[in-house]
Each structure stands twice: as structure tokens, then as C-alpha cells.
Design a protein around this motif. Structure first.
Motif, mmCIF file in Angstrom:
data_model
loop_
_atom_site.group_PDB
_atom_site.id
_atom_site.type_symbol
_atom_site.label_atom_id
_atom_site.label_comp_id
_atom_site.label_asym_id
_atom_site.label_seq_id
_atom_site.Cartn_x
_atom_site.Cartn_y
_atom_site.Cartn_z
ATOM 1 N N GLY A 1 -6.326 7.008 -19.713
ATOM 2 C CA GLY A 1 -4.926 6.632 -19.537
ATOM 3 C C GLY A 1 -4.749 5.659 -18.385
ATOM 4 N N GLY A 2 -3.728 4.832 -18.493
ATOM 5 C CA GLY A 2 -3.408 3.906 -17.416
ATOM 6 C C GLY A 2 -2.761 4.631 -16.255
ATOM 7 N N CYS A 3 -3.016 4.126 -15.054
ATOM 8 C CA CYS A 3 -2.460 4.741 -13.847
ATOM 9 C C CYS A 3 -2.176 3.656 -12.826
ATOM 10 C CB CYS A 3 -3.439 5.768 -13.283
ATOM 11 S SG CYS A 3 -2.800 6.662 -11.857
ATOM 12 N N ILE B 1 -1.851 -1.110 -7.342
ATOM 13 C CA ILE B 1 -3.174 -1.014 -7.959
ATOM 14 C C ILE B 1 -3.034 -0.360 -9.327
ATOM 15 C CG2 ILE B 1 -5.489 -0.050 -7.780
ATOM 16 C CD1 ILE B 1 -5.060 0.027 -4.717
ATOM 17 N N PHE B 2 -3.615 -1.009 -10.350
ATOM 18 C CA PHE B 2 -3.634 -0.432 -11.687
ATOM 19 C C PHE B 2 -5.074 -0.218 -12.110
ATOM 20 C CE2 PHE B 2 -4.123 -0.584 -16.243
ATOM 21 C CZ PHE B 2 -3.169 0.333 -16.657
ATOM 22 N N GLY C 1 -1.105 14.179 -7.566
ATOM 23 C CA GLY C 1 -1.518 14.537 -6.213
ATOM 24 C C GLY C 1 -3.007 14.744 -6.044
ATOM 25 N N GLU C 2 -3.745 14.855 -7.138
ATOM 26 C CA GLU C 2 -5.202 14.983 -7.065
ATOM 27 C C GLU C 2 -5.825 13.593 -7.003
ATOM 28 O OE1 GLU C 2 -6.053 19.084 -9.565
ATOM 29 O OE2 GLU C 2 -6.546 17.172 -10.488
ATOM 30 N N THR C 3 -7.087 13.535 -6.608
ATOM 31 C CA THR C 3 -7.768 12.247 -6.630
ATOM 32 C C THR C 3 -8.178 11.913 -8.054
ATOM 33 O OG1 THR C 3 -9.894 13.270 -6.103
ATOM 34 C CG2 THR C 3 -8.613 12.390 -4.255
ATOM 35 N N ALA C 4 -8.099 10.639 -8.359
ATOM 36 C CA ALA C 4 -8.470 10.143 -9.684
ATOM 37 C C ALA C 4 -9.384 8.946 -9.500
ATOM 38 C CB ALA C 4 -7.218 9.722 -10.457
ATOM 39 N N ASP C 5 -10.434 8.879 -10.317
ATOM 40 C CA ASP C 5 -11.308 7.711 -10.316
ATOM 41 C C ASP C 5 -10.716 6.711 -11.294
ATOM 42 O OD1 ASP C 5 -13.154 8.769 -8.487
ATOM 43 O OD2 ASP C 5 -14.181 9.858 -10.075
ATOM 44 N N LEU C 6 -10.330 5.542 -10.789
ATOM 45 C CA LEU C 6 -9.711 4.506 -11.606
ATOM 46 C C LEU C 6 -10.637 3.311 -11.738
ATOM 47 C CD1 LEU C 6 -6.073 4.517 -10.156
ATOM 48 C CD2 LEU C 6 -7.002 5.827 -12.075
ATOM 49 N N VAL C 7 -10.825 2.863 -12.968
ATOM 50 C CA VAL C 7 -11.621 1.678 -13.257
ATOM 51 C C VAL C 7 -10.654 0.497 -13.266
ATOM 52 C CG1 VAL C 7 -13.209 0.587 -14.873
ATOM 53 C CG2 VAL C 7 -13.174 3.079 -14.655
ATOM 54 N N THR C 8 -10.927 -0.516 -12.446
ATOM 55 C CA THR C 8 -9.979 -1.626 -12.278
ATOM 56 C C THR C 8 -10.387 -2.910 -12.984
ATOM 57 O OG1 THR C 8 -11.009 -2.348 -10.213
ATOM 58 C CG2 THR C 8 -9.222 -0.723 -10.042
ATOM 59 N N VAL C 9 -11.576 -2.947 -13.576
ATOM 60 C CA VAL C 9 -12.025 -4.131 -14.318
ATOM 61 C C VAL C 9 -12.671 -3.690 -15.620
ATOM 62 C CG1 VAL C 9 -12.372 -5.572 -12.266
ATOM 63 C CG2 VAL C 9 -14.259 -4.221 -13.137
ATOM 64 N N GLY C 10 -12.678 -4.587 -16.594
ATOM 65 C CA GLY C 10 -13.268 -4.283 -17.891
ATOM 66 C C GLY C 10 -12.239 -4.468 -18.983
ATOM 67 N N TYR D 1 1.475 -6.617 -19.315
ATOM 68 C CA TYR D 1 2.117 -5.916 -18.205
ATOM 69 C C TYR D 1 2.081 -4.417 -18.457
ATOM 70 C CZ TYR D 1 3.900 -10.586 -17.337
ATOM 71 O OH TYR D 1 3.992 -11.934 -17.104
ATOM 72 N N TRP D 2 2.146 -3.632 -17.375
ATOM 73 C CA TRP D 2 2.171 -2.178 -17.469
ATOM 74 C C TRP D 2 3.590 -1.676 -17.231
ATOM 75 C CZ3 TRP D 2 -0.363 1.702 -19.388
ATOM 76 C CH2 TRP D 2 -0.152 3.002 -18.929
ATOM 77 N N ASP D 3 4.107 -0.899 -18.174
ATOM 78 C CA ASP D 3 5.390 -0.232 -18.035
ATOM 79 C C ASP D 3 5.085 1.163 -17.506
ATOM 80 O OD1 ASP D 3 7.665 1.353 -18.408
ATOM 81 O OD2 ASP D 3 8.236 0.347 -20.269
ATOM 82 N N ASP D 4 5.293 1.366 -16.221
ATOM 83 C CA ASP D 4 4.898 2.624 -15.584
ATOM 84 C C ASP D 4 5.818 3.786 -15.962
ATOM 85 O OD1 ASP D 4 2.895 3.811 -13.930
ATOM 86 O OD2 ASP D 4 4.403 4.048 -12.345
#
Length: 109
Positions: free
Chosen positions: A23-25, A30-31, A41-50, A69-72
Motif C-alpha cells: 500500500g501507498g504511504c 515522503i511517499f 504510529g508503528e515503524t514502516a519500511d517504505l520503498v521510495t523508488v521502483g 499524484y497520490w490522493d492521501d
């Protein structure tokens, strides 16, 4: 270099809302795409490229290479710039009423 920290392709950040793997975050400006599930509130590992197949506003049309664009609020990608965050470009065309579009993320926006 003594000041080098990391490549920045994967970032461990605090999830501003519950997110599932894939899922997008968006946290601040930072997206990324979540590499695993995380509660708010927990830590999440986010992939920022690809390139990721992302859910989109079904009625939106994307040409190959179009800005995405991301609609948050809705947690989907959109072609609407106003009020949304630029996250990358469409890799292939996606017409109305498709449910997703492959997006090449650009971690520098």
C-alpha cells in the motif's frame, strides 16, 4: 565520506495511518510503498523508488509517461494535481475504468 547515511531507496519511518504491504504511504512529503504491514504510529519500511502497480481513481486516464499524484485521503493515485502529492509517472497507459496503473516512483519529488 563521513557524512553518508544511506541510499534512501528504503526508509524506515513512522506510519501516519495503518498501511498494508504494497500500500501507498505518505508521511510528510515522503511517499513510499510499504514493504510490510504497519499500524498507525508503528515503524514502516517504505520503498521510495521502483515501479509498482498502484490503485487509481477508476475514471482517470493516464498516458504513458504522465505525471501521477497520490490522493492521501482516498489512498489511490490520481491525475489531479490540486491538493495531492506528485509521486512519479505512469509506465504504461491506463484508461477509464481501469483499477490500477504501473507507477515509477520518483523519490526526489
Amino acid at each position: 565520506m563521513k557524512n553518508y547515511v544511506q541510499k534512501g531507496e528504503n526508509l524506515t519511518l513512522t506510519a501516519p495511518y495503518a498501511v498494508t504491504s504494497g500500500g501507498g504511504c505518505k508521511t510528510g512529503l515522503i511517499f513510499g510503498v510499504a514493504a510490510g504491514d504497519a499500524a498507525s504510529g508503528e515503524t514502516a519500511d517504505l520503498v521510495t523508488v521502483g515501479v509498482f502497480d498502484m490503485p487509481k481513481v477508476a475514471a482517470n486516464n493516464f498516458a504513458e509517461g504522465a505525471v501521477v499524484y497520490w490522493d492521501d485521503t482516498a489512498k489511490v493515485v490520481t491525475s489531479t494535481a490540486s491538493g495531492n502529492t506528485k509521486i512519479g509517472v505512469a509506465v504504461t497507459a491506463a484508461a477509464n475504468p481501469s483499477a490500477s496503473v504501473p507507477v515509477r516512483l520518483n523519490g526526489t519529488f
